[in-house]
Design an enzyme around this catalytic site. Structure first.
Site, PDB file in Angstrom:
ATOM      1  N   ALA A 179       0.859  -1.198   0.000  1.00  0.00           N
ATOM      2  CA  ALA A 179       0.000   0.000   0.000  1.00  0.00           C
ATOM      3  C   ALA A 179       0.884   1.233   0.000  1.00  0.00           C
ATOM      4  O   ALA A 179       2.058   1.161   0.394  1.00  0.00           O
ATOM      5  CB  ALA A 179      -0.883   0.017   1.250  1.00  0.00           C
TER       6      ALA A 179
ATOM      7  N   THR B 248       1.412   4.150   2.082  1.00  0.00           N
ATOM      8  CA  THR B 248       1.007   4.408   3.469  1.00  0.00           C
ATOM      9  C   THR B 248       1.377   5.808   3.969  1.00  0.00           C
ATOM     10  O   THR B 248       1.180   6.098   5.154  1.00  0.00           O
ATOM     11  CB  THR B 248       1.653   3.363   4.407  1.00  0.00           C
ATOM     12  OG1 THR B 248       3.080   3.458   4.279  1.00  0.00           O
ATOM     13  CG2 THR B 248       1.212   1.959   4.073  1.00  0.00           C
TER      14      THR B 248
ATOM     15  N   TYR C  57      -5.951   9.039   2.161  1.00  0.00           N
ATOM     16  CA  TYR C  57      -5.428   7.702   2.460  1.00  0.00           C
ATOM     17  C   TYR C  57      -6.572   6.780   2.916  1.00  0.00           C
ATOM     18  O   TYR C  57      -6.730   5.664   2.404  1.00  0.00           O
ATOM     19  CB  TYR C  57      -4.351   7.796   3.542  1.00  0.00           C
ATOM     20  CG  TYR C  57      -3.921   6.466   4.110  1.00  0.00           C
ATOM     21  CD1 TYR C  57      -3.132   5.588   3.363  1.00  0.00           C
ATOM     22  CD2 TYR C  57      -4.304   6.073   5.394  1.00  0.00           C
ATOM     23  CE1 TYR C  57      -2.743   4.360   3.885  1.00  0.00           C
ATOM     24  CE2 TYR C  57      -3.915   4.850   5.916  1.00  0.00           C
ATOM     25  CZ  TYR C  57      -3.139   3.992   5.161  1.00  0.00           C
ATOM     26  OH  TYR C  57      -2.765   2.768   5.680  1.00  0.00           O
TER      27      TYR C  57
HETATM   28  N1  LIG Z   1       1.604   1.917   9.204  1.00  0.00           N
HETATM   29  C1  LIG Z   1       0.440   2.006   9.848  1.00  0.00           C
HETATM   30  O1  LIG Z   1       0.331   2.674  10.881  1.00  0.00           O
HETATM   31  C2  LIG Z   1      -0.773   1.279   9.335  1.00  0.00           C
HETATM   32  C3  LIG Z   1      -1.988   1.415  10.034  1.00  0.00           C
HETATM   33  C4  LIG Z   1      -3.097   0.719   9.573  1.00  0.00           C
HETATM   34  C5  LIG Z   1      -3.009  -0.090   8.450  1.00  0.00           C
HETATM   35  N2  LIG Z   1      -1.825  -0.185   7.780  1.00  0.00           N
HETATM   36  C6  LIG Z   1      -1.772  -1.040   6.585  1.00  0.00           C
HETATM   37  O2  LIG Z   1      -0.845  -2.077   6.844  1.00  0.00           O
HETATM   38  C7  LIG Z   1      -0.246  -2.486   5.614  1.00  0.00           C
HETATM   39  C8  LIG Z   1       1.267  -2.537   5.792  1.00  0.00           C
HETATM   40  O3  LIG Z   1       1.712  -1.223   6.105  1.00  0.00           O
HETATM   41  P1  LIG Z   1       3.161  -0.952   6.701  1.00  0.00           P
HETATM   42  O4  LIG Z   1       2.995  -0.287   8.015  1.00  0.00           O
HETATM   43  O5  LIG Z   1       3.969  -2.190   6.608  1.00  0.00           O
HETATM   44  O6  LIG Z   1       3.681   0.149   5.675  1.00  0.00           O
HETATM   45  P2  LIG Z   1       4.932   0.129   4.712  1.00  0.00           P
HETATM   46  O7  LIG Z   1       6.162  -0.188   5.473  1.00  0.00           O
HETATM   47  O8  LIG Z   1       4.854   1.418   3.963  1.00  0.00           O
HETATM   48  O9  LIG Z   1       4.637  -1.104   3.757  1.00  0.00           O
HETATM   49  C9  LIG Z   1       3.893  -0.995   2.589  1.00  0.00           C
HETATM   50  C10 LIG Z   1       4.680  -1.651   1.482  1.00  0.00           C
HETATM   51  O10 LIG Z   1       3.924  -1.525   0.270  1.00  0.00           O
HETATM   52  C11 LIG Z   1       4.811  -1.190  -0.749  1.00  0.00           C
HETATM   53  N3  LIG Z   1       4.164  -0.520  -1.868  1.00  0.00           N
HETATM   54  C12 LIG Z   1       3.965   0.803  -2.076  1.00  0.00           C
HETATM   55  N4  LIG Z   1       3.409   0.996  -3.277  1.00  0.00           N
HETATM   56  C13 LIG Z   1       3.258  -0.237  -3.838  1.00  0.00           C
HETATM   57  C14 LIG Z   1       2.779  -0.679  -5.084  1.00  0.00           C
HETATM   58  N5  LIG Z   1       2.334   0.175  -6.017  1.00  0.00           N
HETATM   59  N6  LIG Z   1       2.776  -2.013  -5.347  1.00  0.00           N
HETATM   60  C15 LIG Z   1       3.249  -2.892  -4.441  1.00  0.00           C
HETATM   61  N7  LIG Z   1       3.729  -2.529  -3.229  1.00  0.00           N
HETATM   62  C16 LIG Z   1       3.734  -1.208  -2.941  1.00  0.00           C
HETATM   63  C17 LIG Z   1       5.844  -0.282  -0.087  1.00  0.00           C
HETATM   64  O11 LIG Z   1       7.036  -0.253  -0.865  1.00  0.00           O
HETATM   65  P3  LIG Z   1       7.925   1.096  -0.972  1.00  0.00           P
HETATM   66  O12 LIG Z   1       8.135   1.574   0.432  1.00  0.00           O
HETATM   67  O13 LIG Z   1       9.137   0.624  -1.664  1.00  0.00           O
HETATM   68  O14 LIG Z   1       7.109   2.035  -1.781  1.00  0.00           O
HETATM   69  C18 LIG Z   1       6.036  -0.973   1.250  1.00  0.00           C
HETATM   70  O15 LIG Z   1       7.046  -1.940   1.179  1.00  0.00           O
HETATM   71  C19 LIG Z   1      -0.732  -1.513   4.552  1.00  0.00           C
HETATM   72  O16 LIG Z   1      -1.773  -2.095   3.818  1.00  0.00           O
HETATM   73  C20 LIG Z   1      -1.271  -0.338   5.348  1.00  0.00           C
HETATM   74  O17 LIG Z   1      -2.275   0.345   4.647  1.00  0.00           O
HETATM   75  C21 LIG Z   1      -0.689   0.466   8.206  1.00  0.00           C
END
Ligand SMILES: NC(=O)c1ccc[n+]([C@@H]2O[C@H](COP(=O)([O-])OP(=O)(O)OC[C@H]3O[C@@H](n4cnc5c(N)ncnc54)[C@H](OP(=O)(O)O)[C@@H]3O)[C@@H](O)[C@H]2O)c1
Length: 318
Positions: free
Chosen positions: A79, A81, A144
């Site tokens: 995603a 994020t 978002y």
């Molecule tokens: N972080 C939070 O507080 C939070 C809260 C609630 C829900 N979530 C959800 O939890 C999930 C994991 O989030 P996270 O915290 O692990 O965030 P993250 O570290 O930003 O992980 C998201 C990953 O998705 C990749 N990504 C971005 N654009 C993409 C694309 N077009 N195609 C394929 N992959 C792509 C990013 O790669 P790059 O960095 O290389 O772009 C990153 O490795 C997400 O679905 C997010 O919406 C997160």
């Protein structure tokens, strides 16, 4: 069971890769409490797809990858994020988070895979006086949040939606690391005390996602560590547990943030884990417990650099 994991290089993706492969992520608990029904689950054959290997907004690439891997389950954690940046570039937010999920859903439908989609507390507007359960109506207040809800709407009814919140882990940027960095300097530590949520630790979250994925349980599940706090409460706990003076952390209101953040945040995004409870899957430990374990992991010098996933979707699909 064969799984394809999108966003495998991300904060959650890195721990999910461990958990799905049968390894307890750093800082995770062994046994039922962290991993749900671990006893009924064998390690999976996981094909990790980091962003550089699979861009979910590229429909052809997603169809080709899923056709090559032929997964039983797609765990879709990829995603965009960057909550504030999404506000400035809604097209990119919707291309990745909504349209990207449409592509994953189409490929899953075509090749017979179950989808587990990781979603967010930011689908809610935060006006509820109590925690939100899975049947409360979403009403996102940020780009978002709207783009992640758009992703939810792309899925077939049998898919699994895991909504989580305030995610922190050993890999990638998060609030715990920000507080540790700021606390090592002399500057003021000011954090908002009028936004309420449940900090959730990837080492615990990944175990529950693993259970939901391998059991292919349909519907929405709120999955967070137990208990709730504010960003100020989280920052004060980080400082206290790392040996500092929590009195250094000053509470401020969202309106006092300078400069103001581009994206509005819900004042209350505490998620009641009702569906998890009703299904009989153990709830995640208290957030303070998860925080203590994460701080121990971050304290180990050997964890400063953890190698990225070895196996790429391009290799597996080819
Ligand atoms: N972080 C939070 O507080 C939070 C809260 C609630 C829900 N979530 C959800 O939890 C999930 C994991 O989030 P996270 O915290 O692990 O965030 P993250 O570290 O930003 O992980 C998201 C990953 O998705 C990749 N990504 C971005 N654009 C993409 C694309 N077009 N195609 C394929 N992959 C792509 C990013 O790669 P790059 O960095 O290389 O772009 C990153 O490795 C997400 O679905 C997010 O919406 C997160």
């Amino acid at each position: 069971m064969r799984l394809l994991l999108t966003g495998a290089g991300g904060q959650l993706g890195r721990d999910l890769l461990d958990a799905l492969s049968g390894t307890v992520p750093s800082g995770g608990l062994r046994g039922d409490r962290s991993t749900g029904r671990l006893g009924t689950r064998a390690p999976c054959d996981v094909v990790p797809a980091a962003h550089s290997e699979l861009d979910v907004s590229d429909r052809d690439a997603v169809l080709t990858a899923v056709e090559g891997v032929r997964p039983d389950v797609i765990v879709h954690a990829g995603a965009w994020t960057a909550v504030d940046a999404c506000e400035e570039d809604p097209d990119r937010a919707f291309a990745v988070n909504s349209y990207g999920t449409r592509n994953v859903a189409e490929a899953a439908r075509r090749f017979g895979a179950h989808v587990v989609y990781v979603s967010t507390d930011y689908v809610f507007d935060g006006t509820n006086p109590r925690p939100y359960n899975e049947w409360d109506l979403p009403h996102p207040v940020s780009v978002y949040g709207r783009s992640k809800l758009g992703g939810e709407h792309e899925l077939d009814p049998g898919a699994t939606i895991v909504r989580t919140s305030w995610v922190c882990g050993a890999h990638g940027a998060n609030m715990v690391k920000t507080v540790l960095r700021l606390a090592s300097g002399d500057g003021a530590l000011r954090f908002v005390a009028d936004q309420h949520g449940s900090p959730t630790f990837t080492a615990d979250l990944s175990g529950a996602v693993c259970t939901l994925a391998t059991e292919r349980l349909p519907g929405i599940f709120h999955v967070t560590n137990s208990g709730a706090t504010t960003w100020h409460g989280l920052a004060a706990a980080v400082v206290a547990l790392s040996g500092g003076d929590p009195g250094r952390v000053e509470p401020i209101s969202t309106s006092e943030l300078m400069p103001p953040r581009p994206a509005p945040r819900p004042a209350n995004s505490v998620l009641d884990n009702t569906a998890l409870r009703l299904t009989g899957i153990p709830l995640l430990p208290d957030w303070q417990d998860g925080l203590e374990r994460l701080l121990r992991v971050l304290d180990e010098p050997s964890n400063a650099e953890v190698p990225a996933p070895e196996r790429a979707v391009s290799k597996a699909a080819g």
